[in-house]
Design a protein around this motif. Structure first.
Motif, PDB file in Angstrom:
ATOM      1  N   ARG A 193     -16.765 -77.011  53.060  1.00 36.48           N
ATOM      2  CA  ARG A 193     -16.456 -76.740  54.458  1.00 36.48           C
ATOM      3  C   ARG A 193     -17.558 -77.197  55.407  1.00 36.48           C
ATOM      4  O   ARG A 193     -17.277 -77.766  56.460  1.00 36.48           O
ATOM      5  N   PHE A 194     -18.832 -76.960  55.057  1.00 35.95           N
ATOM      6  CA  PHE A 194     -19.943 -77.303  55.945  1.00 35.95           C
ATOM      7  C   PHE A 194     -20.899 -78.307  55.301  1.00 35.95           C
ATOM      8  O   PHE A 194     -22.032 -78.446  55.751  1.00 35.95           O
ATOM      9  N   SER A 195     -20.483 -79.007  54.281  1.00 34.61           N
ATOM     10  CA  SER A 195     -21.398 -79.868  53.524  1.00 34.61           C
ATOM     11  C   SER A 195     -21.390 -81.292  54.063  1.00 34.61           C
ATOM     12  O   SER A 195     -20.480 -81.720  54.773  1.00 34.61           O
ATOM     13  N   PHE A 196     -22.450 -82.025  53.714  1.00 37.84           N
ATOM     14  CA  PHE A 196     -22.593 -83.438  54.032  1.00 37.84           C
ATOM     15  C   PHE A 196     -22.696 -84.224  52.727  1.00 37.84           C
ATOM     16  O   PHE A 196     -23.100 -83.672  51.692  1.00 37.84           O
ATOM     17  N   LEU A 197     -22.353 -85.487  52.783  1.00 36.68           N
ATOM     18  CA  LEU A 197     -22.531 -86.349  51.620  1.00 36.68           C
ATOM     19  C   LEU A 197     -24.011 -86.688  51.494  1.00 36.68           C
ATOM     20  O   LEU A 197     -24.611 -87.252  52.417  1.00 36.68           O
ATOM     21  N   ILE A 198     -24.611 -86.348  50.374  1.00 34.97           N
ATOM     22  CA  ILE A 198     -26.038 -86.544  50.157  1.00 34.97           C
ATOM     23  C   ILE A 198     -26.232 -87.512  49.002  1.00 34.97           C
ATOM     24  O   ILE A 198     -25.686 -87.324  47.920  1.00 34.97           O
ATOM     25  N   ALA A 214     -32.540 -75.055  47.667  1.00 35.66           N
ATOM     26  CA  ALA A 214     -32.567 -75.065  49.132  1.00 35.66           C
ATOM     27  C   ALA A 214     -31.494 -75.988  49.696  1.00 35.66           C
ATOM     28  O   ALA A 214     -30.847 -75.670  50.705  1.00 35.66           O
ATOM     29  N   THR A 215     -31.280 -77.117  49.042  1.00 34.00           N
ATOM     30  CA  THR A 215     -30.238 -78.031  49.503  1.00 34.00           C
ATOM     31  C   THR A 215     -28.851 -77.410  49.339  1.00 34.00           C
ATOM     32  O   THR A 215     -27.986 -77.557  50.215  1.00 34.00           O
ATOM     33  N   TRP A 216     -28.639 -76.691  48.242  1.00 32.39           N
ATOM     34  CA  TRP A 216     -27.349 -76.029  48.030  1.00 32.39           C
ATOM     35  C   TRP A 216     -27.101 -74.972  49.098  1.00 32.39           C
ATOM     36  O   TRP A 216     -25.989 -74.857  49.630  1.00 32.39           O
ATOM     37  N   LYS A 217     -28.127 -74.202  49.451  1.00 26.75           N
ATOM     38  CA  LYS A 217     -27.977 -73.189  50.495  1.00 26.75           C
ATOM     39  C   LYS A 217     -27.723 -73.841  51.854  1.00 26.75           C
ATOM     40  O   LYS A 217     -26.922 -73.361  52.657  1.00 26.75           O
ATOM     41  N   TRP A 218     -28.450 -74.937  52.110  1.00 21.58           N
ATOM     42  CA  TRP A 218     -28.291 -75.616  53.401  1.00 21.58           C
ATOM     43  C   TRP A 218     -26.897 -76.207  53.539  1.00 21.58           C
ATOM     44  O   TRP A 218     -26.331 -76.217  54.625  1.00 21.58           O
ATOM     45  N   GLN A 219     -26.313 -76.681  52.454  1.00 24.20           N
ATOM     46  CA  GLN A 219     -24.966 -77.250  52.499  1.00 24.20           C
ATOM     47  C   GLN A 219     -23.925 -76.197  52.876  1.00 24.20           C
ATOM     48  O   GLN A 219     -22.930 -76.512  53.527  1.00 24.20           O
ATOM     49  N   ARG A 220     -24.130 -74.975  52.501  1.00 23.17           N
ATOM     50  CA  ARG A 220     -23.169 -73.912  52.791  1.00 23.17           C
ATOM     51  C   ARG A 220     -23.448 -73.220  54.125  1.00 23.17           C
ATOM     52  O   ARG A 220     -22.698 -72.309  54.503  1.00 23.17           O
ATOM     53  N   LEU A 221     -24.476 -73.617  54.814  1.00 23.70           N
ATOM     54  CA  LEU A 221     -24.841 -72.967  56.078  1.00 23.70           C
ATOM     55  C   LEU A 221     -23.877 -73.380  57.187  1.00 23.70           C
ATOM     56  O   LEU A 221     -23.687 -74.569  57.439  1.00 23.70           O
ATOM     57  N   PRO A 222     -23.232 -72.441  57.883  1.00 18.40           N
ATOM     58  CA  PRO A 222     -22.354 -72.807  59.007  1.00 18.40           C
ATOM     59  C   PRO A 222     -23.158 -73.352  60.180  1.00 18.40           C
ATOM     60  O   PRO A 222     -24.362 -73.091  60.320  1.00 18.40           O
ATOM     61  N   LEU A 233     -35.741 -86.548  60.577  1.00 17.01           N
ATOM     62  CA  LEU A 233     -34.885 -87.404  59.760  1.00 17.01           C
ATOM     63  C   LEU A 233     -35.414 -87.537  58.338  1.00 17.01           C
ATOM     64  O   LEU A 233     -34.636 -87.626  57.384  1.00 17.01           O
ATOM     65  N   LEU A 234     -36.743 -87.564  58.187  1.00 15.80           N
ATOM     66  CA  LEU A 234     -37.313 -87.625  56.839  1.00 15.80           C
ATOM     67  C   LEU A 234     -37.046 -86.347  56.061  1.00 15.80           C
ATOM     68  O   LEU A 234     -37.109 -86.345  54.831  1.00 15.80           O
ATOM     69  N   GLN A 235     -36.763 -85.267  56.750  1.00 16.50           N
ATOM     70  CA  GLN A 235     -36.412 -84.025  56.085  1.00 16.50           C
ATOM     71  C   GLN A 235     -35.034 -84.108  55.430  1.00 16.50           C
ATOM     72  O   GLN A 235     -34.727 -83.325  54.533  1.00 16.50           O
ATOM     73  N   HIS A 236     -34.223 -85.081  55.859  1.00 15.92           N
ATOM     74  CA  HIS A 236     -32.858 -85.241  55.335  1.00 15.92           C
ATOM     75  C   HIS A 236     -32.670 -86.692  54.878  1.00 15.92           C
ATOM     76  O   HIS A 236     -31.818 -87.422  55.381  1.00 15.92           O
ATOM     77  N   GLN A 237     -33.479 -87.108  53.909  1.00 18.85           N
ATOM     78  CA  GLN A 237     -33.425 -88.484  53.412  1.00 18.85           C
ATOM     79  C   GLN A 237     -32.179 -88.759  52.593  1.00 18.85           C
ATOM     80  O   GLN A 237     -31.874 -89.920  52.314  1.00 18.85           O
ATOM     81  N   GLY A 238     -31.474 -87.725  52.177  1.00 19.50           N
ATOM     82  CA  GLY A 238     -30.239 -87.952  51.456  1.00 19.50           C
ATOM     83  C   GLY A 238     -29.078 -88.314  52.359  1.00 19.50           C
ATOM     84  O   GLY A 238     -28.054 -88.820  51.891  1.00 19.50           O
TER      85      GLY A 238
END
Length: 451
Positions: free
Chosen positions: A229-234, A249-257, A321-326
């Motif tokens: 629902r709130f995820s991005f393609l990484i 941390a990435t799994w938690k961030w993906q589910r964050l609304p 942006l470097l924090q989200h290199q995926g």
């Protein structure tokens, strides 16, 4: 005994608190990460660096009435524009015989230069593709305005990003003024700046590109709807180190609304930690949507900085942006590391756009001409004739009105000849805080299993 017990409980509470804080910090996405290079995107920018210089010389030649220019005069114009660094202009043209043609004038008996037939065809193809996709450019501009806080943007900031958005040079007249049902030009009372304002908000334009991607992924792969629902393609670059806590941390961030980039957040209380986390993820979605609206799914960091205040983007964009290199890739290739290009990783595969459009293919055609070996050019070793073929006569003069300014994107390369109205000047109130420090030494070459 009671005093001892109370002291022990305090120490135990401090240890538990320290462990909880350490765990919470370790499971958060690190604010600073080492930039891992992806050679597919860097090679793409190496080719574009050559193409960018070729475009500047093309604009100088096409600015002449006869679309030809003496080599001596071209040398002077190129030096004033800051295009010549080491090699003279004539030597630069000889590197690209599929784009430029050097000949001897039959009357003046001096060397002239002009564009080849293939280069003129590429210009004609790009011009047709540009005007054919103006309806889509109108939609992109409307969505761009809807992402701003006041549903309006400075005309100058849009003009700077016009090439990435697929807008012609005269978009103020051919796009904005020709569609009064969508856009309105207004003048600021204090700053005397022109703004483009959306006339009517269309709810159908509020759908983000990532939402369409999520729907396709869910229909194709299935899975838990809450995870998608709130995820991005990484897709992390090769050699990116990912540990246990980073994965959590990435799994938690993906589910964050988070709030949509098209949603008005002025009525929310943004002082809580939860609201700040949602705003950070909203900034990722905003940059993702901005890149999705571009023609080539890429744009320079300096151009994104112009929309920072209007779209509630973080102050230090490069670190963010470097924090989200995926999700994004920042390439420093081109203009001696002073030009930062942001790519949308999910839109590319092996350095090529997955879903190309006509304008992208026309621009890549010029890159193909640039990459062709000079040895394969069917030209005379000494000089080529002045007479053109019948096909070139039928083609007629092809103007390149939408070529960018000759001085643009060459700031910092040479001090000479920089334009006073350079559009990449980040001394404005929007882009003055962009960190332009090159981090080329942070390349990580070790391989790691991401499974």
């Amino acid at each position: 005994m009671r005093a001892l017990s109370s002291t022990f409980l305090k120490r135990l509470g401090a240890v538990v608190t320290h462990s909880t804080r350490s765990m919470s910090q370790s499971t958060a996405i690190p604010k600073k990460q080492r930039r891992v290079r992806d050679h597919a995107y860097d090679n793409y920018m190496e080719v574009e660096k050559k193409t960018r210089r070729v475009l500047k010389f093309q604009s100088l030649i096409l600015a002449q009435p006869s679309h030809s220019l003496p080599i001596s005069r071209l040398e002077t114009l190129a030096r004033r524009a800051g295009l010549t660094r080491r090699d003279p202009a004539g030597a630069f043209l000889l590197k690209f015989p599929h784009v430029f043609e050097i000949f001897e004038h039959p009357v003046q008996r001096i060397l002239f230069c002009r564009l080849t037939r293939h280069a003129l065809l590429q210009i004609h193809q790009e011009r047709d593709a540009l005007f054919a996709q103006i309806p889509r450019a109108v939609t992109r501009l409307r969505k761009l305005l809807l992402m701003s806080n006041d549903r309006r943007l400075r005309l100058e900031h849009v003009r700077i990003a016009r090439s990435a958005l697929g807008l012609p040079d005269d978009f103020e007249f051919s796009v904005v003024l020709r569609h009064p049902q969508y856009f309105r030009l207004i003048d600021a009372e204090v700053t005397r700046n022109k703004y483009i304002e959306v006339v009517e908000v269309d709810p159908g334009l509020r759908t983000c590109a990532i939402e369409e991607v999520r729907e396709r992924v869910y229909r194709f792969k299935g899975g838990d709807a809450e995870d998608v629902r709130f995820s991005f393609l990484i897709d992390f670059p090769p050699g990116f180190k990912i540990g246990k806590y980073f994965r959590i941390a990435t799994w938690k961030w993906q589910r964050l609304p988070y709030w949509s980039p098209y949603e008005d957040v002025s009525g929310y209380d943004l002082r809580s930690i939860e609201a700040q986390k949602r705003m950070e993820k909203r900034a990722v979605a905003t940059i993702h949507e901005l890149l999705s609206l571009t023609v080539e799914k890429k744009i320079t960091l300096e151009r994104i900085a112009h929309f920072r205040m209007a779209m509630n983007l973080p102050k230090r964009l490069k670190d963010f942006l470097l924090q989200h290199q995926g999700i994004f890739y920042v390439s420093t290739r081109g203009n001696h590391g002073k030009l930062h290009t942001v790519f949308l990783r999910e839109a590319y595969r092996k350095g090529e756009l997955i879903e190309p459009n006509e304008l992208y293919l026309a621009r890549r055609r010029l890159a193909e001409l640039v990459l062709l070996s000079p040895r394969k050019a069917k030209v005379d070793r000494e000089l080529v004739g002045y007479r053109r073929s019948r096909f070139e006569d039928e083609l007629g003069p092809v103007t390149r009105a939408y070529v960018e300014d000759p001085c643009e994107d060459f700031k910092g390369e040479d001090g000479a000849g920089q334009c006073s109205d350079a559009e990449d000047d980040l001394s404005s109130d929007v882009g003055s805080d962009v960190d332009l420090e090159d981090e080329g030494d942070d390349c990580v070459d070790e391989g790691v299993d991401l499974v």
